[in-house]
Scaffold this active site. Structure first.
Site: not given
Ligand code: HMG
Length: 394
Positions: A83, A115, A205, A237
């Site tokens: 990204e 991600c 988030s 992650h």
């Protein structure tokens, strides 16, 4: 459950930036208690790339040892997930393909979904290899996490690339089916084309990540996945390592598994050791977690491990893999530890000057001062082209 496909990760190698910024530097700069970083978000340090490093140089550096060990034959596909793209049209994978001397009979492309994209690349690679087991696919996840200086995200930056060779009869990890999937259109983190730093609503988030793990786990179980207590370890992650703790606690409570602090520690701790000192590496983060787990545990042969991939915006996938017997002989533990230990410490002021640096956009000829010491460098720009070179003193 389907167990027929012996396709997966045959080799795994990562690279990171030239510099390391200790979180004590950030704590001192903002007069913040260091425990906010060490305990609150679970970070001690973050990698900072030199001015002549970028996603391409890190990607080629990560993949180089794989090519040195296995050669280039039968690599007919290169999938680069990022990204931190350097061009809106051309895949960064083509620069890497060239730097590594890969065969011209190849498909090369770049994938993006925050991600998550490296996990898509891994699954697409597995599908290609399942179709023709003589082919090998090079998957590379490479990113530089950048937020505005002074913003809450600043302490969760970092940089790294993870390269994986996906083959039939893999030496390290067989990818198992099914996968549990989840997608939701949410603005938790994004980066419009005109910005070099991400825009993020931190609390949203974190909530979106936790919502995604519920959704992906639900789909995984509905499709006949393993019971949670069969997994020997979990890789998440890791935008910051405390997120893996939050995620595992959430999943354990949601799925009815043991969720005491010791249970969570045992399930995830070894997968957080590299990320704790490298920081967020977006697409590469989950695969640095996998490298950390495998490099630090010698009891996983034949055991299933769980992987959870999250990309803001958002797409998530929960999937399992089975660690192959003899996996430790194929790991790159020494190289990984050296990539971390060999970084040059940088102070807060030095990091800020790199953070504020931007490459010229006038289309002129610009040579970049040699700064990093990895095998590849961004040597300059000319006519809007990026000029990459193998470093002469390799
Ligand atoms: P913040 O406002 O700097 O920190 O934001 P905070 O005040 O929320 O504190 C963080 C934690 O430290 C809290 O613990 C505090 O209590 C604790 P929690 O409530 O979370 O358990 N704390 C302390 N603990 C001990 N001693 C102390 C102390 N002080 C505070 N003295 C935030 C933190 C993570 C939100 C911010 O850094 C941020 O916005 N980061 C970027 C966004 C992010 O990483 N989100 C993660 C989920 S989204 C994701 O993973 C995708 C992503 O990788 C992008 C992609 O997909 O491409 C980001």
């Amino acid at each position: 459950m389907h167990k027929d496909s012996a396709v997966g990760i045959h080799d795994l190698s990562f690279a990171t930036g030239h510099y390391v910024l200790d979180h004590r530097e950030i704590a001192n700069h903002y007069s913040v208690d260091i425990n906010k970083f060490h305990l609150g978000i679970g970070q001690e340090a973050m990698s900072v790339p030199a001015a002549d490093e970028d996603i391409v140089t890190m990607a080629a550096t990560a993949a180089r040892p794989i090519i040195d060990r296995y050669g280039t034959a039968d690599i007919r596909t290169v999938l680069l997930a990022t990204e931190t793209g350097v061009d809106q049209a051309k895949s960064a994978g083509l620069y890497v393909h060239s730097l590594l001397g890969l065969p011209s009979a190849a498909r090369v492309l770049e994938l993006k979904q925050a991600c998550y994209a490296a996990t898509a690349a891994l699954q697409f690679a597995a599908a290609l290899v399942s179709r023709d087991p003589s082919e090998r696919v090079l998957v590379i996840a490479t990113d530089i996490a950048r937020y505005d200086a002074g913003s809450p995200g600043e302490s969760t930056q970092g940089a790294a690339a993870a390269a994986m060779l996906v083959t039939a009869e893999p030496a390290i990890l067989r990818l198992d089916r099914p996968s549990g999937l989840f997608a939701a259109d949410i603005m938790d983190f994004w980066r419009p084309n005109y910005r070099s730093t991400a825009v993020v609503d931190g609390k949203t988030s974190i909530a979106a990540y936790l919502q995604a793990i519920e959704g992906a786990w639900k789909d995984y179980t509905e499709r006949g996945g393993r019971p949670i207590d069969e997994f020997a370890a979990f890789c998440y992650h890791q935008p910051f390592t405390k997120m893996a703790h939050k995620a595992h606690r959430h999943l354990a409570e949601f799925s009815g598994a043991a969720a005491e602090p010791d249970d969570i520690h045992d399930a995830i701790h070894t997968s957080t050791l590299y990320n704790r000192v490298i920081g967020n590496s977006y697409t590469a983060s989950l695969y640095l977690g996998l490298a950390s787990l495998l490099d630090h545990r010698d009891d996983l042969a034949g055991k299933p491990i769980a992987m959870f991939s999250y990309g803001s915006g958002s797409v998530a996938e929960f999937f399992g893999g089975t660690v192959m017997p003899g996996y430790r002989e194929h790991l790159r533990t020494a190289g990984h530890r050296a990539a971390i230990a060999d970084r040059t410490p940088i102070d807060y002021a030095g990091y800020r000057s790199l953070h504020e640096l931007s490459l010229p956009v006038d289309g002129g000829d610009h040579a970049l001062v040699e700064e990093g010491r990895g095998p590849y460098r961004l040597a300059g720009l000319s006519g809007h082209k990026r000029i990459y070179q193998a470093r002469s003193r390799r």
